[in-house]
Motif scaffolding. Structure first.
Motif, PDB file in Angstrom:
ATOM      1  N   GLY A  17      -7.519  15.238  41.969  1.00 46.01           N
ATOM      2  CA  GLY A  17      -6.985  14.268  43.255  1.00 46.01           C
ATOM      3  C   GLY A  17      -8.166  13.835  43.877  1.00 46.01           C
ATOM      4  O   GLY A  17      -8.230  12.443  44.070  1.00 46.01           O
ATOM      5  N   GLU A  18      -9.610  14.541  44.432  1.00 42.45           N
ATOM      6  CA  GLU A  18     -10.410  14.894  45.139  1.00 42.45           C
ATOM      7  C   GLU A  18     -11.033  13.560  44.320  1.00 42.45           C
ATOM      8  O   GLU A  18     -11.916  12.905  45.005  1.00 42.45           O
ATOM      9  CB  GLU A  18     -11.338  16.110  45.516  1.00 42.45           C
ATOM     10  CG  GLU A  18     -10.138  16.499  46.435  1.00 42.45           C
ATOM     11  CD  GLU A  18     -10.768  18.078  47.232  1.00 42.45           C
ATOM     12  OE1 GLU A  18     -11.770  18.453  46.378  1.00 42.45           O
ATOM     13  OE2 GLU A  18     -10.018  18.914  48.056  1.00 42.45           O
ATOM     14  N   HIS A  19     -11.247  14.348  42.846  1.00 45.06           N
ATOM     15  CA  HIS A  19     -12.570  12.880  42.625  1.00 45.06           C
ATOM     16  C   HIS A  19     -12.252  11.398  41.643  1.00 45.06           C
ATOM     17  O   HIS A  19     -12.621  10.841  42.543  1.00 45.06           O
ATOM     18  CB  HIS A  19     -12.497  13.720  40.894  1.00 45.06           C
ATOM     19  CG  HIS A  19     -13.816  12.708  39.808  1.00 45.06           C
ATOM     20  ND1 HIS A  19     -14.867  12.853  40.404  1.00 45.06           N
ATOM     21  CD2 HIS A  19     -13.059  12.301  39.207  1.00 45.06           C
ATOM     22  CE1 HIS A  19     -15.341  11.995  39.412  1.00 45.06           C
ATOM     23  NE2 HIS A  19     -14.383  11.330  38.342  1.00 45.06           N
ATOM     24  N   ALA A  20     -10.863  11.397  41.983  1.00 47.01           N
ATOM     25  CA  ALA A  20      -9.583  10.123  41.607  1.00 47.01           C
ATOM     26  C   ALA A  20      -9.879   9.300  43.456  1.00 47.01           C
ATOM     27  O   ALA A  20     -10.328   8.114  43.519  1.00 47.01           O
ATOM     28  CB  ALA A  20      -8.829   9.772  40.943  1.00 47.01           C
ATOM     29  N   LEU A  21      -9.825  10.641  44.212  1.00 46.84           N
ATOM     30  CA  LEU A  21     -10.035   9.381  45.967  1.00 46.84           C
ATOM     31  C   LEU A  21     -10.969   9.972  46.948  1.00 46.84           C
ATOM     32  O   LEU A  21     -11.413   8.688  47.584  1.00 46.84           O
ATOM     33  CB  LEU A  21      -8.746  10.529  46.734  1.00 46.84           C
ATOM     34  CG  LEU A  21      -7.720  10.424  46.122  1.00 46.84           C
ATOM     35  CD1 LEU A  21      -7.195  11.771  47.255  1.00 46.84           C
ATOM     36  CD2 LEU A  21      -7.195   8.559  47.039  1.00 46.84           C
ATOM     37  N   GLU A  23     -14.259   7.514  46.693  1.00 48.59           N
ATOM     38  CA  GLU A  23     -14.265   6.242  47.615  1.00 48.59           C
ATOM     39  C   GLU A  23     -13.076   6.274  48.580  1.00 48.59           C
ATOM     40  O   GLU A  23     -13.581   5.625  49.590  1.00 48.59           O
ATOM     41  CB  GLU A  23     -14.574   5.443  46.872  1.00 48.59           C
ATOM     42  CG  GLU A  23     -15.584   6.000  45.474  1.00 48.59           C
ATOM     43  CD  GLU A  23     -15.643   4.616  44.598  1.00 48.59           C
ATOM     44  OE1 GLU A  23     -15.241   3.013  44.872  1.00 48.59           O
ATOM     45  OE2 GLU A  23     -16.461   4.154  44.026  1.00 48.59           O
ATOM     46  N   LEU A  24     -12.435   6.778  48.256  1.00 52.18           N
ATOM     47  CA  LEU A  24     -10.913   6.351  49.524  1.00 52.18           C
ATOM     48  C   LEU A  24     -11.165   7.471  50.770  1.00 52.18           C
ATOM     49  O   LEU A  24     -10.129   7.308  51.623  1.00 52.18           O
ATOM     50  CB  LEU A  24      -9.963   5.901  48.821  1.00 52.18           C
ATOM     51  CG  LEU A  24      -9.717   5.145  47.749  1.00 52.18           C
ATOM     52  CD1 LEU A  24      -8.199   5.194  47.153  1.00 52.18           C
ATOM     53  CD2 LEU A  24      -9.848   3.970  48.706  1.00 52.18           C
ATOM     54  N   PHE A 112       0.130   6.807  52.621  1.00 49.24           N
ATOM     55  CA  PHE A 112      -1.388   6.365  51.897  1.00 49.24           C
ATOM     56  C   PHE A 112      -0.654   5.021  50.992  1.00 49.24           C
ATOM     57  O   PHE A 112      -1.742   3.862  51.082  1.00 49.24           O
ATOM     58  CB  PHE A 112      -1.080   7.224  51.050  1.00 49.24           C
ATOM     59  CG  PHE A 112      -2.515   7.117  49.479  1.00 49.24           C
ATOM     60  CD1 PHE A 112      -3.555   6.654  49.835  1.00 49.24           C
ATOM     61  CD2 PHE A 112      -2.027   6.567  47.955  1.00 49.24           C
ATOM     62  CE1 PHE A 112      -4.663   6.263  49.116  1.00 49.24           C
ATOM     63  CE2 PHE A 112      -2.817   6.997  47.296  1.00 49.24           C
ATOM     64  CZ  PHE A 112      -3.938   6.112  47.956  1.00 49.24           C
ATOM     65  N   LEU A 113       0.484   4.955  50.023  1.00 52.34           N
ATOM     66  CA  LEU A 113       0.609   3.198  50.240  1.00 52.34           C
ATOM     67  C   LEU A 113       0.612   1.797  51.306  1.00 52.34           C
ATOM     68  O   LEU A 113      -0.198   1.132  51.274  1.00 52.34           O
ATOM     69  CB  LEU A 113       2.153   3.105  49.725  1.00 52.34           C
ATOM     70  CG  LEU A 113       1.999   3.645  48.200  1.00 52.34           C
ATOM     71  CD1 LEU A 113       2.900   3.583  47.374  1.00 52.34           C
ATOM     72  CD2 LEU A 113       1.084   4.140  47.009  1.00 52.34           C
ATOM     73  N   GLY A 114       0.440   2.684  52.808  1.00 54.97           N
ATOM     74  CA  GLY A 114       0.786   1.851  54.370  1.00 54.97           C
ATOM     75  C   GLY A 114      -0.824   1.341  54.295  1.00 54.97           C
ATOM     76  O   GLY A 114      -0.752   0.848  54.805  1.00 54.97           O
ATOM     77  N   PHE A 115      -1.439   2.872  53.280  1.00 54.33           N
ATOM     78  CA  PHE A 115      -2.922   2.607  54.302  1.00 54.33           C
ATOM     79  C   PHE A 115      -3.350   1.292  53.218  1.00 54.33           C
ATOM     80  O   PHE A 115      -4.042   0.338  53.623  1.00 54.33           O
ATOM     81  CB  PHE A 115      -4.146   3.771  53.990  1.00 54.33           C
ATOM     82  CG  PHE A 115      -5.041   3.630  53.783  1.00 54.33           C
ATOM     83  CD1 PHE A 115      -6.255   3.456  54.359  1.00 54.33           C
ATOM     84  CD2 PHE A 115      -5.309   4.287  52.554  1.00 54.33           C
ATOM     85  CE1 PHE A 115      -7.184   2.702  54.017  1.00 54.33           C
ATOM     86  CE2 PHE A 115      -7.111   4.425  52.185  1.00 54.33           C
ATOM     87  CZ  PHE A 115      -7.381   3.386  52.827  1.00 54.33           C
ATOM     88  N   THR A 119      -4.931  -2.313  54.485  1.00 57.43           N
ATOM     89  CA  THR A 119      -6.577  -2.518  54.445  1.00 57.43           C
ATOM     90  C   THR A 119      -6.805  -3.863  53.708  1.00 57.43           C
ATOM     91  O   THR A 119      -7.755  -3.616  53.548  1.00 57.43           O
ATOM     92  CB  THR A 119      -7.339  -1.288  54.841  1.00 57.43           C
ATOM     93  OG1 THR A 119      -6.695  -0.806  53.628  1.00 57.43           O
ATOM     94  CG2 THR A 119      -7.070  -0.254  56.035  1.00 57.43           C
ATOM     95  N   GLY A 120      -5.660  -3.547  53.035  1.00 56.49           N
ATOM     96  CA  GLY A 120      -6.189  -4.506  51.937  1.00 56.49           C
ATOM     97  C   GLY A 120      -6.609  -3.657  50.488  1.00 56.49           C
ATOM     98  O   GLY A 120      -7.644  -4.755  49.821  1.00 56.49           O
ATOM     99  N   ARG A 121      -6.695  -2.459  50.424  1.00 57.70           N
ATOM    100  CA  ARG A 121      -7.194  -2.039  49.065  1.00 57.70           C
ATOM    101  C   ARG A 121      -6.535  -2.028  48.530  1.00 57.70           C
ATOM    102  O   ARG A 121      -6.168  -1.548  46.803  1.00 57.70           O
ATOM    103  CB  ARG A 121      -7.288  -0.638  49.575  1.00 57.70           C
ATOM    104  CG  ARG A 121      -8.523  -0.505  50.376  1.00 57.70           C
ATOM    105  CD  ARG A 121      -9.072   0.467  50.367  1.00 57.70           C
ATOM    106  NE  ARG A 121     -10.571   0.925  51.142  1.00 57.70           N
ATOM    107  CZ  ARG A 121     -11.159   0.659  52.636  1.00 57.70           C
ATOM    108  NH1 ARG A 121      -9.434   0.482  53.971  1.00 57.70           N
ATOM    109  NH2 ARG A 121     -11.916   0.474  53.162  1.00 57.70           N
TER     110      ARG A 121
END
Length: 401
Positions: A17-21, A23-24, A112-115, A119-121
């Motif tokens: 999970g950390e690898h996938a996240l 950049e975020l 997380f989904l709210g973020f 933020t337009g991501r």
């Protein structure tokens, strides 16, 4: 190999999970610090760690994907997350309360989904985001339904024992006895000062002659009696018994409902704002009383959090809390709620609480309106002289709850 209902070790999941996240992580942590309410012991780092572990669990449903996209999720994936991944993680956590762990993880994903959306991501469709948030969000609870069910569990004898001896019913009885066949009153006044003094003496609270407006609880009962047709005040120079006055103390369903309405109004209406204006206590009490009825009474800390931490308004928050505490103290002095926290309500009054909240047509929601902003926000902000920029800052704080 883990079974379908098991997941790989937590360390492996967190690493994936950390690898996938990667950049975020930094922007998410920054967003959480400014937009979310987080337990100080957990912190933004802890929230992201929990997200990474659960994301790693979800990625096990995407075998063979080397660089998974984590800025969009299909509703079907979120259903897998809530139905299989989060319960499995909760069990593997070793917590004695896995249900609480699961709820916390759902909240992490909701943030997380709210973020992503704010933020337009978010790179999926707007409809998918809305659906995913609905899946993760707390199940809607019909509070009025819960209150009604609790009230129906109270038998008529139990209700009568509490309500007939209650302060508002005793006050109404004294008013009707004093009015007798009819009573002259001054123009545009419900009662004269002499009548108010006589009633206070009859109720064991003698004092100097004052106008009815100087005794808010008495005026509250009188106005409720007029509205419920226990008193007829259409003639501005006289007060007479209303059409419902005969038999209102009987052990009959119609009489019981009328008494229930009277007590419910006394509990939920703020006598300080009978002629208009907004009351923080009136906005908060439905939540406090409903919580007592459904078995989750507010304690001191919960009340502080509800009022003070709902908005960063400095002295205004302290004043709002004091107003609520004074109103609860008044109700406790009247014998309608417990004298000390956690504030409870005797079972016999539960039907009155349910009736009062239903009559207000407001499901308990504390200080917040539909958009998560305190109902009293604008009036307090204007009183403090806050500019539009300051108001928006506070709205941003509220939006993170």
């Amino acid at each position: 190999m883990p079974t379908r209902d098991e997941l790989p070790p937590l360390d492996d999941l967190r690493e994936a999970g950390e690898h996938a996240l990667r950049e975020l992580r930094a922007p998410l942590q920054e967003w959480l610090r400014h937009r979310a309410v987080i337990d100080d012991e957990v912190g933004a780092d802890g929230v992201v760690d929990a997200l990474a572990t659960s994301l790693g669990g979800l990625l096990t449903s995407r075998p063979g994907v080397r660089e998974p996209v984590v800025t969009r999720f299909a509703p079907e994936e979120v259903e897998v997350l809530t139905a299989r991944v989060l319960p499995a993680l909760a069990r593997q956590s070793g917590s004695p309360e896995p249900e609480e762990v699961e709820l916390d993880l759902r909240a992490v994903w909701y943030q997380f989904l709210g973020f992503l959306g704010e933020t337009g991501r978010w790179s999926g469709t707007a409809g998918h985001l809305e659906t995913c948030l609905a899946i993760l969000g707390p199940a809607e609870t019909d509070v009025l339904e819960l209150l009604t069910a609790a009230a129906e569990d109270v038998g008529p004898e139990e209700e009568d024992a509490a309500v007939l001896a209650s302060f508002p019913v005793r006050v109404a009885s004294a008013v009707l006895e004093h009015v007798g066949e009819g009573l002259e009153v001054p123009d545009d006044e419900e009662l004269s000062a002499a009548d108010v003094a006589a009633l206070l003496t009859a109720l064991g609270r003698p004092g100097q002659e004052v106008g009815l407006e100087d005794v808010p609880w008495l005026r509250q009962v009188v106005l409720a009696m007029i509205d419920l047709d226990l008193l007829d005040g259409e003639d501005e120079t006289s007060l007479t018994p209303g059409g419902e006055a005969a038999g209102w103390l009987d052990a009959e369903p119609a009489a019981r409902e009328l008494r229930r309405d009277l007590v419910g109004r006394f509990l939920l209406d703020d006598p300080a704002t009978l002629d208009g204006g907004f009351s923080v206590a009136e906005a908060v009490l439905p939540t406090v009383l409903a919580a007592a009825v459904v078995g989750e009474p507010f304690d001191e800390d919960a009340l502080d959090e509800l009022v003070e931490e709902s908005a960063d308004l400095g002295p205004a928050s302290a004043a709002a809390l004091e107003e609520v505490r004074e109103r609860i103290a008044d109700l406790a002095a009247a014998g309608l709620v417990s004298a000390t926290a956690p504030w409870t309500v005797a079972r016999g009054f539960w039907p009155a609480v349910a009736a009062g909240i239903a009559a207000g047509d407001d499901e308990p929601g504390g200080l917040f309106g539909d958009e998560g902003e305190p109902l009293w926000f604008d009036s307090v902000a204007d009183t403090l002289g806050l500019g539009d920029a300051q108001k928006q800052q506070i709205r941003d704080i509220l939006g993170g709850r």
